[in-house]
Design a protein around this motif. Structure first.
Motif, PDB file in Angstrom:
ATOM      1  N   LEU A 122      68.269  64.074  63.162  1.00  0.00           N
ATOM      2  CA  LEU A 122      68.094  64.993  64.212  1.00  0.00           C
ATOM      3  C   LEU A 122      68.364  66.567  64.023  1.00  0.00           C
ATOM      4  CD1 LEU A 122      68.976  63.198  67.755  1.00  0.00           C
ATOM      5  CD2 LEU A 122      66.779  63.528  66.653  1.00  0.00           C
ATOM      6  N   LYS A 123      69.571  66.708  63.378  1.00  0.00           N
ATOM      7  CA  LYS A 123      70.226  67.829  62.802  1.00  0.00           C
ATOM      8  C   LYS A 123      68.972  68.559  61.586  1.00  0.00           C
ATOM      9  CE  LYS A 123      74.454  70.247  61.021  1.00  0.00           C
ATOM     10  NZ  LYS A 123      75.840  69.760  60.694  1.00  0.00           N
ATOM     11  N   ASN A 124      68.800  67.514  60.899  1.00  0.00           N
ATOM     12  CA  ASN A 124      67.762  67.873  59.877  1.00  0.00           C
ATOM     13  C   ASN A 124      66.208  68.271  60.339  1.00  0.00           C
ATOM     14  OD1 ASN A 124      69.796  67.325  57.818  1.00  0.00           O
ATOM     15  ND2 ASN A 124      68.898  65.193  57.298  1.00  0.00           N
ATOM     16  N   HIS A 125      66.234  67.808  61.300  1.00  0.00           N
ATOM     17  CA  HIS A 125      64.731  68.228  61.920  1.00  0.00           C
ATOM     18  C   HIS A 125      64.807  69.466  62.864  1.00  0.00           C
ATOM     19  CE1 HIS A 125      63.506  64.289  60.450  1.00  0.00           C
ATOM     20  NE2 HIS A 125      62.379  64.566  60.874  1.00  0.00           N
ATOM     21  N   ALA A 126      66.242  70.064  62.819  1.00  0.00           N
ATOM     22  CA  ALA A 126      66.566  71.376  63.634  1.00  0.00           C
ATOM     23  C   ALA A 126      66.210  71.172  65.039  1.00  0.00           C
ATOM     24  CB  ALA A 126      65.258  72.468  63.021  1.00  0.00           C
ATOM     25  N   ALA A 127      66.479  69.877  65.559  1.00  0.00           N
ATOM     26  CA  ALA A 127      66.208  69.717  66.850  1.00  0.00           C
ATOM     27  C   ALA A 127      67.642  69.719  67.439  1.00  0.00           C
ATOM     28  CB  ALA A 127      65.782  68.017  67.224  1.00  0.00           C
ATOM     29  N   ILE A 128      68.806  69.547  66.992  1.00  0.00           N
ATOM     30  CA  ILE A 128      70.164  69.834  67.411  1.00  0.00           C
ATOM     31  C   ILE A 128      71.199  70.437  66.337  1.00  0.00           C
ATOM     32  CG2 ILE A 128      70.123  67.825  68.957  1.00  0.00           C
ATOM     33  CD1 ILE A 128      71.632  66.352  67.151  1.00  0.00           C
ATOM     34  N   ASP A 129      72.137  71.289  66.958  1.00  0.00           N
ATOM     35  CA  ASP A 129      73.246  71.172  66.105  1.00  0.00           C
ATOM     36  C   ASP A 129      74.422  70.309  66.517  1.00  0.00           C
ATOM     37  OD1 ASP A 129      72.248  73.370  64.490  1.00  0.00           O
ATOM     38  OD2 ASP A 129      73.381  74.900  65.576  1.00  0.00           O
ATOM     39  N   VAL A 130      75.164  69.665  65.564  1.00  0.00           N
ATOM     40  CA  VAL A 130      76.103  68.874  65.686  1.00  0.00           C
ATOM     41  C   VAL A 130      77.201  68.850  64.759  1.00  0.00           C
ATOM     42  CG1 VAL A 130      74.935  67.170  64.277  1.00  0.00           C
ATOM     43  CG2 VAL A 130      76.448  66.213  65.982  1.00  0.00           C
ATOM     44  N   SER A 131      78.427  68.968  65.545  1.00  0.00           N
ATOM     45  CA  SER A 131      79.489  68.754  64.775  1.00  0.00           C
ATOM     46  C   SER A 131      80.235  67.514  65.426  1.00  0.00           C
ATOM     47  CB  SER A 131      80.485  69.904  65.006  1.00  0.00           C
ATOM     48  OG  SER A 131      80.607  70.327  66.419  1.00  0.00           O
ATOM     49  N   THR A 132      81.507  67.226  65.222  1.00  0.00           N
ATOM     50  CA  THR A 132      82.232  65.938  65.621  1.00  0.00           C
ATOM     51  C   THR A 132      82.208  65.820  67.181  1.00  0.00           C
ATOM     52  OG1 THR A 132      83.767  66.215  63.941  1.00  0.00           O
ATOM     53  CG2 THR A 132      84.417  64.676  65.528  1.00  0.00           C
TER      54      THR A 132
ATOM     55  N   VAL B 298      77.792  69.235  70.677  1.00  0.00           N
ATOM     56  CA  VAL B 298      76.188  69.031  70.265  1.00  0.00           C
ATOM     57  C   VAL B 298      75.391  70.214  71.064  1.00  0.00           C
ATOM     58  CG1 VAL B 298      74.142  67.665  70.427  1.00  0.00           C
ATOM     59  CG2 VAL B 298      76.304  66.692  69.934  1.00  0.00           C
ATOM     60  N   VAL B 299      74.705  70.873  70.270  1.00  0.00           N
ATOM     61  CA  VAL B 299      73.733  72.043  70.969  1.00  0.00           C
ATOM     62  C   VAL B 299      72.437  71.412  70.821  1.00  0.00           C
ATOM     63  CG1 VAL B 299      73.263  74.279  71.057  1.00  0.00           C
ATOM     64  CG2 VAL B 299      75.450  73.937  70.440  1.00  0.00           C
ATOM     65  N   LEU B 300      71.388  71.321  71.973  1.00  0.00           N
ATOM     66  CA  LEU B 300      70.226  71.049  72.031  1.00  0.00           C
ATOM     67  C   LEU B 300      69.375  72.412  71.377  1.00  0.00           C
ATOM     68  CD1 LEU B 300      70.054  68.989  75.365  1.00  0.00           C
ATOM     69  CD2 LEU B 300      70.681  68.532  73.061  1.00  0.00           C
ATOM     70  N   ARG B 301      68.909  72.270  70.355  1.00  0.00           N
ATOM     71  CA  ARG B 301      68.161  73.583  69.680  1.00  0.00           C
ATOM     72  C   ARG B 301      66.795  73.592  70.081  1.00  0.00           C
ATOM     73  NH1 ARG B 301      71.017  77.230  68.934  1.00  0.00           N
ATOM     74  NH2 ARG B 301      72.686  77.154  67.666  1.00  0.00           N
ATOM     75  N   ASN B 302      66.091  72.299  70.347  1.00  0.00           N
ATOM     76  CA  ASN B 302      64.614  72.494  70.448  1.00  0.00           C
ATOM     77  C   ASN B 302      64.421  71.265  71.897  1.00  0.00           C
ATOM     78  OD1 ASN B 302      61.921  72.235  70.273  1.00  0.00           O
ATOM     79  ND2 ASN B 302      61.579  72.718  68.325  1.00  0.00           N
ATOM     80  N   ARG B 303      64.347  71.409  72.701  1.00  0.00           N
ATOM     81  CA  ARG B 303      64.034  70.381  73.898  1.00  0.00           C
ATOM     82  C   ARG B 303      62.745  69.758  73.592  1.00  0.00           C
ATOM     83  NH1 ARG B 303      67.520  69.281  78.357  1.00  0.00           N
ATOM     84  NH2 ARG B 303      69.302  70.782  78.464  1.00  0.00           N
ATOM     85  N   LEU B 304      61.717  70.623  73.222  1.00  0.00           N
ATOM     86  CA  LEU B 304      60.409  70.156  73.283  1.00  0.00           C
ATOM     87  C   LEU B 304      60.442  69.050  72.116  1.00  0.00           C
ATOM     88  CD1 LEU B 304      57.549  70.720  74.141  1.00  0.00           C
ATOM     89  CD2 LEU B 304      56.964  72.282  72.571  1.00  0.00           C
ATOM     90  N   THR B 305      60.881  69.279  71.219  1.00  0.00           N
ATOM     91  CA  THR B 305      60.933  68.382  70.078  1.00  0.00           C
ATOM     92  C   THR B 305      61.795  67.096  70.499  1.00  0.00           C
ATOM     93  OG1 THR B 305      61.054  70.068  68.287  1.00  0.00           O
ATOM     94  CG2 THR B 305      61.672  67.647  67.745  1.00  0.00           C
ATOM     95  N   LEU B 306      62.832  67.273  71.159  1.00  0.00           N
ATOM     96  CA  LEU B 306      63.436  66.190  71.502  1.00  0.00           C
ATOM     97  C   LEU B 306      62.655  65.237  72.708  1.00  0.00           C
ATOM     98  CD1 LEU B 306      67.091  67.993  71.849  1.00  0.00           C
ATOM     99  CD2 LEU B 306      66.610  66.145  70.525  1.00  0.00           C
ATOM    100  N   SER B 307      62.275  66.175  73.647  1.00  0.00           N
ATOM    101  CA  SER B 307      61.346  65.279  74.674  1.00  0.00           C
ATOM    102  C   SER B 307      60.116  64.649  74.038  1.00  0.00           C
ATOM    103  CB  SER B 307      60.686  66.324  75.713  1.00  0.00           C
ATOM    104  OG  SER B 307      61.556  67.136  76.174  1.00  0.00           O
TER     105      SER B 307
END
Lengths: 235, 235
Positions: B209-219, B222-231
């Motif tokens: 998901l991170k590689n697809h720029a949909a989220i930022d994630v650390s341990t 999480v930040v939802l970067r692209n809700r449309l993609t996620l939906s």
DNA sequence: CGGTCTTTTGAAGTGCTTCAAAATACGTGG
DNA sequence: CCACGTATTTTGAAGCACTTCAAAAGACCG
């Protein structure tokens, strides 16, 4: 999937299968309001006959009624965006569904055999609940039972295909009047959609159970031959 | 899995994380009895502090209390015979659990972070419910909401790993006070046990998901970067 | 800074799915 | 009641998503 015409009204058309006589349903008065609610449903409800595959209600429709199976079998389900269908629950004679407290249904319901369903307006139920606190308690009990059942399903869905099928058979046997014999009202595809498996996996798993002498199985009939083996397979 | 000592009593020890201030909890009076029940819980309940991993109640113990999370996060779970753990639900501040109407718990509960839990005897709740019908209605509403949530989980569990993880993130974001930022109170193992996946699959899926720029994630964030993609990924 | 717990990454294995087609059951009109 | 067409179930073979096993990398805490 074909949709058959729906017969509306207070008709009492014979349906294909009867799994449990109506008088076996719990109708005694008790402190949880079972009696009051039950009497109300049979007094103010109407019996509607549905042909196999007829829709009882659709997702997003106004949720105005409670439903109780008189004869036949119903199920609730949702269609996922990829076209797959997840069956929420099967409802056998004597069981209630439609216990939602949102204004719209969050899933659809259909008859999976010809079925007679007792339909009662929620407004009538709520009016009675206002006068009789035991009715609210009964609704709470029914909802809590449904909740416990769904929580069990979550466990089932986290298991292997064999454990899911075994769990399904044990659960159906428990809910049927006959001890070890199960007349399956649903198709293999319905079982698959209930268990989150494919129809092929369900078919192969049933065959494996048969080969292990745990069950006898024909198209619509299953006999639990060895409950100990089945319980061990149930995870 | 280690079990830390449990601090009992009315202590108010600071806990690790606060996700929602208590005053954000719905406490207004309304026809569904939210106010009465809420006042009762805060008046007759006691606040118990639990260390991370402390058991709140165990399967088969008598189910004598209702629980409401004040701070921290709790979860309910069951251990399967093969040793796997299925998490039933996570409970964030303001949320209630223990809404069972059987005499024994059918699952266990533990604190997954240090947590303060408001504990109220069911007998006190039931006594109030006997005098105030609105309280029973409120319990019915809470149970129905829990039921709807569990039914949604069934849908989630019938999907692919990616859809489960995305669904989990969207659900957590919805329940957190912050819009697109999620402070995860639970470990990857907890997420895996919640979604019926392995810890490795959860980790790999988050990376995808991170590689697809949909989220930022650390341990733990999480930040939802692209809700449309996620939906779209949510099935 | 050192030890432990947690997360990530890699490589191989497997259980379920997918696709395809044969076999069987079922309903209906002749 | 049988024959035919359709719906359903079974069976086979190949593919793939997720798991399993193993180990490195990173986070956390005293």
């Amino acid at each position: 999937m074909l949709t058959y015409p729906t017969a509306l009204g207070n008709s009492v058309r014979p349906s294909e299968r009867h799994y449990r006589p109506l008088d076996a349903v719990h109708t005694t008065d008790s402190e949880d309001g079972a009696g009051s609610l039950d009497r109300l449903m049979h007094f103010s409800g109407i019996v509607v006959s549905y042909a196999r595959n007829a829709e009882i209600f659709g997702e997003d429709e106004a949720a105005e009624s409670l439903y109780k199976v008189i004869s036949g079998t119903a199920c609730t389900y949702k269609i996922l965006s990829d076209g797959r269908r997840q069956i929420g629950e099967f409802y056998l004679p004597g069981e209630c569904f439609g216990l939602e407290y949102t204004s719209k249904h969050s899933y659809s319901a259909e008859a999976i055999t010809d079925a007679e369903i007792l339909v009662v307006k929620k407004s009538a139920v709520m009016a009675l609940a206002g006068r009789d606190p035991a009715v609210t308690r009964r609704l709470l009990t029914l909802t809590a039972i449904e909740l416990a059942r769904v929580q069990d399903r979550i466990l089932l869905l986290s298991k292997t295909a064999q454990e899911r099928v075994v769990g399904f058979l044990l659960e159906m046997a428990r809910r049927m009047p006959t001890d070890n014999a199960i007349d399956l009202p649903m198709l293999r595809q319905d079982i698959a959609d209930y268990l989150g498996l494919t129809i092929e996996t369900v078919s192969r798993t049933l065959k494996t159970l048969k080969n292990h002498a745990a069950i006898d199985v024909s198209t619509r009939h299953v006999v639990l031959r060895n409950r100990l083996t089945l319980s061990r397979m149930n995870g």
